[in-house]
Write an enzyme that holds these catalytic residues in place. Structure first.
Site, PDB file in Angstrom:
ATOM      1  CG  ASP A  47      25.929  18.186 -27.984  1.00 38.51           C
ATOM      2  OD1 ASP A  47      27.081  18.638 -27.820  1.00 38.51           O
ATOM      3  OD2 ASP A  47      25.636  17.338 -28.844  1.00 38.51           O
ATOM      4  CG  HIS A 250      40.304  34.136  -5.206  1.00 41.28           C
ATOM      5  ND1 HIS A 250      38.996  34.420  -4.890  1.00 41.28           N
ATOM      6  CD2 HIS A 250      40.844  33.625  -4.080  1.00 41.28           C
ATOM      7  CE1 HIS A 250      38.759  34.094  -3.630  1.00 41.28           C
ATOM      8  NE2 HIS A 250      39.865  33.609  -3.119  1.00 41.28           N
ATOM      9  CG  ASP A 267      44.654  28.346  -1.982  1.00 44.83           C
ATOM     10  OD1 ASP A 267      44.077  27.283  -1.730  1.00 44.83           O
ATOM     11  OD2 ASP A 267      44.299  29.437  -1.487  1.00 44.83           O
ATOM     12  CG  ASP A 278      41.337  25.710   1.265  1.00 44.21           C
ATOM     13  OD1 ASP A 278      42.264  25.950   0.473  1.00 44.21           O
ATOM     14  OD2 ASP A 278      40.568  26.588   1.700  1.00 44.21           O
ATOM     15  CG  HIS A 357      43.451  37.035   2.775  1.00 44.21           C
ATOM     16  ND1 HIS A 357      43.648  36.080   3.733  1.00 44.21           N
ATOM     17  CD2 HIS A 357      44.588  37.067   2.041  1.00 44.21           C
ATOM     18  CE1 HIS A 357      44.863  35.542   3.589  1.00 44.21           C
ATOM     19  NE2 HIS A 357      45.459  36.138   2.581  1.00 44.21           N
ATOM     20  CG  HIS A 361      37.543  29.722   4.540  1.00 49.22           C
ATOM     21  ND1 HIS A 361      37.286  28.395   4.274  1.00 49.22           N
ATOM     22  CD2 HIS A 361      38.663  30.028   3.841  1.00 49.22           C
ATOM     23  CE1 HIS A 361      38.206  27.918   3.443  1.00 49.22           C
ATOM     24  NE2 HIS A 361      39.056  28.885   3.165  1.00 49.22           N
ATOM     25  CG  HIS A 368      35.235  29.997   0.778  1.00 48.68           C
ATOM     26  ND1 HIS A 368      35.388  30.905  -0.226  1.00 48.68           N
ATOM     27  CD2 HIS A 368      36.491  29.717   1.211  1.00 48.68           C
ATOM     28  CE1 HIS A 368      36.672  31.192  -0.399  1.00 48.68           C
ATOM     29  NE2 HIS A 368      37.358  30.477   0.461  1.00 48.68           N
ATOM     30  CD  GLU A 391      42.762  30.886   3.844  1.00 45.92           C
ATOM     31  OE1 GLU A 391      43.233  31.179   2.728  1.00 45.92           O
ATOM     32  OE2 GLU A 391      41.661  30.319   3.989  1.00 45.92           O
ATOM     33  CE1 TYR A 395      48.974  36.551  -0.647  1.00 40.59           C
ATOM     34  CE2 TYR A 395      48.030  37.839   1.147  1.00 40.59           C
ATOM     35  CZ  TYR A 395      48.178  36.637   0.488  1.00 40.59           C
ATOM     36  OH  TYR A 395      47.534  35.530   0.962  1.00 40.59           O
ATOM     37  NE  ARG A 412      46.306  31.883   0.246  1.00 38.67           N
ATOM     38  CZ  ARG A 412      46.392  32.470  -0.955  1.00 38.67           C
ATOM     39  NH1 ARG A 412      46.829  33.700  -1.069  1.00 38.67           N
ATOM     40  NH2 ARG A 412      46.038  31.822  -2.056  1.00 38.67           N
ATOM     41  CD  GLU A 414      43.944  27.555   2.891  1.00 37.01           C
ATOM     42  OE1 GLU A 414      42.714  27.648   3.102  1.00 37.01           O
ATOM     43  OE2 GLU A 414      44.450  27.640   1.754  1.00 37.01           O
TER      44      GLU A 414
END
Length: 445
Positions: A47, A250, A267, A278, A357, A361, A368, A391, A395, A412, A414
Site C-alpha cells: 500500500d 547501464h 553517470d 546528465d 553506443h 541524445h 533521453h 558522451e 570500454y 566515458r 559526458e
C-alpha cells in the site's frame, strides 16, 4: 529561505504554457480534439507508492502536478479550448496525502480555461467531444486508448443527423514531441540549473572518493547534493561503476567496493522542475591516474572536446558521432592498441568492440528526450534551442590480445550542450574533466 533560493531560475510562467497549447491547437484540424492523460501513482509495494512524477507531455502543456488528471484541447470551442479534469476535493483524503487544487484551484493556478473534477468527467466528455471527428491522443498509452474507445462507443451509439462516424484516432506525440525538441529560454534556464546542480554533485563525489568506499556511498554523496540544492532527486538511476563495472553501460547495482588503482565511472544527473541534468565523469579512486589510465582517458577527452567544438546549427549528430569514432580510432592506434591491417577499417573495429553506443541524445524533460533524429529519411540538422549530450567512451574488454595495462578499463566523459545561434553552450562545464584539474580537486579532500 532555502539556501539555494536566490540562484534558482523562475518556474515556467503561465503564458508559456498557454503558448505551448496554442501552438499545438493551431497544428490540428478544426474538428479535432486532444485527449492527454496525466501520470498516475505507481505502487511500490503493497500500500505504498513511488514518489509521484508527472508525465512529461502532460507537464509540458499544463504544468499541473497532480496525478489522475486529464487534459482536453478543443480547437475553436467558444467556452474555452483547454479543459482539465482533476481529482475531486476530498478533505478526508487530503489529511493523508496533502491538499488537492480541485477544479477552481486548477483554473486559478494554471491558467486553464475550464476545469471539472473527475466525478463529472465521463458525462462531460461526451458533451465536449460531440461533433469532433479526429481524437488525437498518445497511441502508446493503453489507458488513454481504453478511454478513447469507450468514448467512441458511446458516441457511435447515440443518434446522429448524418455526418461522419465520430472519433477516428490519431497520434498526438509526433506533433507534441517536435514542439518539445526546441527549448525556450525559460527551459534552457532550468536545464542550465539542473546542469549546475549535477556538476556540483560530481565535484562532491570526487572530493569524497577514496579506496575502500562502496559505490553506493558515492551515490549517496551525489544524491545528497541533488536534494540539498533543491532538485527532486536523480533524473535517472545513478551509475557508479568502479573498475570493470564501467564496462556495463547501464550498471546500477552500485554495491561493490572501490579499489585502489582503479577508475570509477559516474553517470548521474539531477532533476530540477522535471528538467534533467546528465553528466558522466571518470576518475581514479585514489586521486591519481596511472600512465595507462591517463593515456586512454586523454583519447576520450580529445574526442569529446572536438565533438563539442563541432556542435553548431546545420551539423548533424551523425556527423559528430562519425568524428568521434575517427578520433577514438586514431587515439587507439597511437597507443598501439589498434592497428590498421587492411582487413577491417579501424573505425569499424572501434564501433564494434570498444565504443558500442552513440555519442549524443536529446535532453530535456526526459533524460533521453523526445524528438526524431531523422527528417525525410536524412539525419536532421541541429538548430538553436536543441539540447544534446556529448558522451564518447572507450570500454576495454579483458582480452588477451590487448596490452595488459589497458584491460578492463571503462571511460566515458559526458556533458550537456545547448545549440546556440553562434555554436553551443556547455551547460555542465563546472565539473572538471582535464586530468590535472581532476587530480587537484581530489587533493582537496
Amino acid at each position: 529561505m532555502p539556501l539555494d533560493a536566490q540562484s534558482r531560475p523562475p518556474p515556467i510562467c503561465l503564458d508559456e504554457y498557454r503558448r505551448r497549447r496554442r501552438r499545438l491547437i493551431d497544428a490540428l484540424p478544426a474538428d479535432a480534439a486532444v485527449l492527454l492523460p496525466s501520470a498516475s501513482l505507481v505502487t511500490r509495494s503493497r500500500d505504498s507508492e513511488f514518489p509521484f512524477r508527472q508525465d512529461s507531455d502532460f507537464h509540458y502543456l499544463s504544468g499541473f502536478s497532480e496525478p489522475d488528471a486529464l487534459l482536453v484541447l478543443l480547437p475553436g470551442r467558444a467556452e474555452g479550448e483547454c479543459v482539465l479534469f482533476c481529482q475531486d476535493r476530498d478533505p478526508a483524503m487530503e489529511i493523508w496525502t496533502g491538499r488537492r487544487l480541485g477544479a477552481e484551484g486548477a483554473v486559478r493556478a494554471h491558467g486553464i480555461d475550464q476545469a471539472f473534477e473527475n466525478a463529472e468527467r465521463d458525462a462531460r466528455l461526451i458533451e465536449l467531444l460531440a461533433g469532433r471527428v479526429t481524437l488525437y491522443l498518445p497511441l502508446s498509452d493503453a489507458s488513454a486508448l481504453r478511454l478513447a474507445e469507450q468514448l467512441r462507443a458511446e458516441l457511435v451509439a447515440r443518434p446522429r443527423q448524418g455526418g461522419p462516424v465520430p472519433l477516428a484516432f490519431a497520434d498526438v506525440t509526433p506533433l507534441l514531441h517536435e514542439q518539445r525538441l526546441i527549448k525556450s529560454d525559460a527551459e534552457l534556464a532550468l536545464l542550465r540549473h539542473a546542469g549546475e546542480i549535477s556538476a556540483d554533485a560530481h565535484c562532491r563525489a570526487m572530493r569524497a572518493c577514496r579506496p575502500g568506499l562502496a559505490e553506493y556511498q558515492l551515490q549517496a554523496e551525489l544524491e545528497h547534493e541533488f536534494r540539498w540544492r533543491g532538485g527532486s532527486g536523480p533524473a535517472y538511476a545513478s551509475i557508479v561503476a568502479g573498475g570493470r563495472n564501467a564496462g556495463v553501460l547501464h550498471y546500477i547495482d552500485n554495491r561493490e567496493a572501490l579499489r585502489d588503482g582503479e577508475l570509477v565511472l559516474i553517470d548521474a544527473g539531477a532533476e530540477f522542475d522535471l528538467y534533467a541534468g546528465d553528466i558522466t565523469r571518470t576518475f581514479p579512486v585514489n586521486g591519481r591516474f596511472t600512465p595507462a589510465q591517463r593515456a586512454l582517458y586523454e583519447v576520450v577527452l580529445v574526442a569529446q572536446q572536438r565533438a563539442i567544438e563541432a556542435v553548431r546549427p546545420g551539423t548533424t549528430l551523425k556527423a559528430i558521432h562519425q568524428g568521434v569514432v575517427r578520433d577514438l580510432a586514431a587515439g587507439l592506434m597511437a597507443l598501439d592498441i589498434l592497428a590498421d591491417d587492411g582487413e577491417e577499417a579501424p573505425e569499424s573495429i572501434v564501433a564494434r568492440r570498444f565504443y558500442p553506443h552513440g555519442t549524443s541524445h536529446w535532453l530535456g524533460l526526459d533524460v533521453h528526450d523526445v524528438g526524431t533524429y531523422r527528417r525525410d529519411g536524412e539525419p536532421r540538422c541541429l538548430t538553436p534551442g536543441m539540447v544534446i549530450t556529448i558522451e564518447p567512451g572507450l570500454y576495454m574488454p579483458d582480452d588477451d590480445d590487448l596490452p595488459a595495462a589497458f584491460r578492463g578499463i571503462g571511460i566515458r566523459i559526458e556533458d550537456d550542450v545547448a545549440v546556440t545561434l553562434e555554436g553551443c553552450e556547455v551547460l555542465t562545464r563546472a565539473v572538471p574533466k582535464q586530468v590535472a584539474d581532476i587530480e587537484a580537486l581530489m587533493d582537496e579532500k
